[in-house]
Design a protein around this motif. Structure first.
Motif, short mmCIF file in Angstrom:
data_model
loop_
_atom_site.label_atom_id
_atom_site.label_comp_id
_atom_site.label_asym_id
_atom_site.label_seq_id
_atom_site.Cartn_x
_atom_site.Cartn_y
_atom_site.Cartn_z
N ASN A 237 -7.89 0.69 -0.55
CA ASN A 237 -7.31 0.92 -1.88
C ASN A 237 -8.04 0.16 -2.99
OD1 ASN A 237 -5.20 2.78 -1.51
ND2 ASN A 237 -3.90 1.20 -0.61
N ASP B 135 0.82 -1.21 0.00
CA ASP B 135 0.00 0.00 0.00
C ASP B 135 0.86 1.26 0.00
OD1 ASP B 135 -2.87 -0.99 0.18
OD2 ASP B 135 -1.92 -2.09 1.81
N ASN B 136 1.99 1.21 0.68
CA ASN B 136 2.91 2.36 0.65
C ASN B 136 3.51 2.52 -0.74
OD1 ASN B 136 4.43 4.52 1.86
ND2 ASN B 136 6.23 3.17 1.77
N ILE C 1 -3.55 -5.80 -1.32
CA ILE C 1 -3.82 -4.39 -1.01
C ILE C 1 -4.88 -4.27 0.08
CG2 ILE C 1 -3.18 -3.60 -3.30
CD1 ILE C 1 -6.12 -3.35 -3.97
N ALA C 2 -4.80 -3.19 0.82
CA ALA C 2 -5.75 -2.93 1.90
C ALA C 2 -7.12 -2.58 1.33
CB ALA C 2 -5.24 -1.80 2.78
N HIS D 234 1.00 4.11 -2.97
CA HIS D 234 0.92 5.54 -2.68
C HIS D 234 2.03 6.30 -3.41
CE1 HIS D 234 0.69 9.30 -0.44
NE2 HIS D 234 1.93 9.14 -0.04
#
Length: 510
Positions: A223, A186-187, A219-220, A190
């Protein structure tokens, strides 16, 4: 599906550690739990690093006694990358960084291949962004995505941002698949948000959907929506390739949570693809929904499917036992998805719809209130009234209360829809089952309808007796003008007795 892909990634990294050039030689391990393969890899790494701990610490201590430039020369020409990697964790981070700055990028890249991120995280976190970029460029030149994937979670964001431009979309996909810590995905998303469309296109162009689907699985939840919407906007070819790949890989447990998070337009584009309509694919989706815990993730997609596909889903759902069918209804209710479930109920046969309506869950006041509220909010009266008609008589007082809670516009929509279909008797029967105040409100709305003629025309020779009896029973509450027109309609239909009963007091007939 996800477990298998994670196991493939783990065997790929294990092959590197063991010096095996072809990772498929370890395919016999991919049926093992990924955690077990990873634990074995980490223990093997520990064995390799710990066997000469004392000597390595001695070498590290010696590095403090000579200038940095000399230490760098000795490291490059005498020790080599393997020994340097082994010694690195025993050197103070700031000293290790100073030495690294004096070493050429190709040598540092060779060292990185041998490093254990668990032991050198503090050093890597302090590496200047420029040095990270130089090493990344060297690793990519050799196609070494394994090493990069192992260190992403310990590299600071500024360094990752600096290194991202040297990576192609395909590189990003491969590195993501081999991440040592998948929570870092996820980072990474981003940081490279503008690159996501290209990464998805790369998955399609390079037939790397397995790697792409693995990332989707990692992915979370927050997202999922924007990833799904981006994918839907990349065109029919990408969507079709994704759908077929998910079918071949049996990865619906990964994709359905993504589709359920899409916005209305994106989900519509996905649901319109002929590939989704194919019976084998729809059957696989239903297997996942009913047996794989994805029922509530299927429902938003089902709401956008054509009639034939909804009928297919309805038949599969109706084939479940009463107990299981009740569980599915309760799950849909808890998720607030009556707008998707009602069309499925409508697509059932009359017998199955009655069986569903007779379930205990559909006698609960809160559930019935949710049905009516969702029907009104989404203007689903045409689909909901057949289901309401199938409900037991014992729940009609509860339904009457729910109907009474609707605002005027919602009630008017219900009356109009009922008058245009075959369920006018259902609405009249329930509406008149309210208390006197509720009935007065309904009758006033009907009396003031601009389309009153349409409502009256819905009363036909086939209208059940119960409707006429209900009207006669509350005739004292019906406004005079409406009562007169109801009497005229009854007479037109040859129901002279009912017409006489409905005739306002003091009225005369010819």
């Amino acid at each position: 599906m996800s477990e298998h892909l994670v196991a493939v990634a783990e065997t790929t990294k294990l092959a590197r550690l063991l010096g095996i050039t072809d990772p498929t030689e370890l395919d016999f391990l991919v049926d093992l739990p990924p955690a077990a393969i990873r634990e074995f890899r980490e223990r093997a790494t520990d064995l390799l690093f710990d066997r000469d701990t004392k000597r390595l610490k001695g070498v590290a201590a010696g590095a403090k006694l000579v200038p940095v430039t000399i230490s760098a020369k000795v490291a490059e020409r005498a020790f080599g990358p393997t020994l340097c990697a082994a010694v690195a964790s025993a050197v103070e981070p700031h000293r290790a960084i100073d030495i690294a700055k004096s070493l050429p990028a190709p040598f540092l890249a060779d060292c990185a291949v041998q490093l254990d991120p668990r032991r050198t995280a503090a050093i890597i976190a302090a590496v200047p962004a420029k040095l990270v970029v130089d090493v990344a460029r060297e690793l990519l030149a050799h196609g070494d995505h394994i090493t990069m994937g192992r260190f992403v979670h310990v590299v600071p964001e500024p360094a990752l941002r600096a290194a991202a431009p040297v990576m192609s979309d395909t590189d990003l996909l491969r590195i993501g698949f081999l991440l040592e810590d998948k929570t870092a995905i996820d980072n990474v998303l981003h940081i490279v948000a503008d690159r996501v469309p290209g990464v998805i296109r790369a998955a399609a162009a390079q037939s790397m959907w397995a790697e792409g689907i693995d990332l989707l699985d990692s992915i979370a939840p927050h997202n999922r929506a924007w990833i799904g919407n981006i994918t839907a906007g990349l065109g029919d070819d990408v969507l079709d390739a994704l759908i077929n790949a998910v079918y071949e890989l049996d990865a619906w447990t990964t994709l359905l949570p993504i589709t359920s998070a899409m916005n209305h337009d994106s989900l519509r584009l996905f649901a319109e693809r002929p590939a989704v309509h194919a019976e084998p694919i729809l059957a696989a989706i239903m297997d996942t929904a009913l047996d794989g815990g994805q029922w509530v993730n299927l429902l938003p997609l089902a709401a956008h499917l054509p009639g034939a596909q909804i009928e297919f889903i309805a038949a599969r759902v109706a084939a479940e036992t009463d107990t299981r069918l009740g569980e599915l209804v309760r799950e849909a209710d808890a998720a607030g998805l009556w707008d998707a479930l009602i069309p499925i109920a409508l697509a059932m046969t009359d017998d199955n719809r009655r069986r569903m309506a007779a379930l205990p869950v559909l006698s609960e006041p809160d559930v019935l209130r949710a049905v009516i509220t969702s029907t009104a909010e989404h203007d689903l009266w045409a689909q909901a009234l057949p289901l309401v008609d199938a409900l037991p008589d014992t729940v009609k007082p509860i339904l009457a209360t729910c109907i009474g809670d609707l605002d005027r516009e919602q009630l008017l929509a219900a009356v109009l829809t009922a008058s245009r279909g075959d369920n006018i008797h259902t609405l009249v029967d329930i509406a008149l089952a309210q208390d006197q105040q509720g009935r007065a409100r309904i009758l006033e709305i009907i009396d003031g309808m601009d389309d009153l003629e349409e409502f009256l025309a819905a009363l036909t020779v086939e209208t059940p007796e119960i409707v006429w009896h209900a009207l006669i029973e509350v005739r004292a509450e019906i406004p005079t003008g409406l009562l007169t027109q109801l009497a005229e309609r009854a007479r037109e239909l040859g129901r002279d007795h009912d017409a006489a009963e409905l005739e306002p007091l003091g009225a005369t007939t010819e």
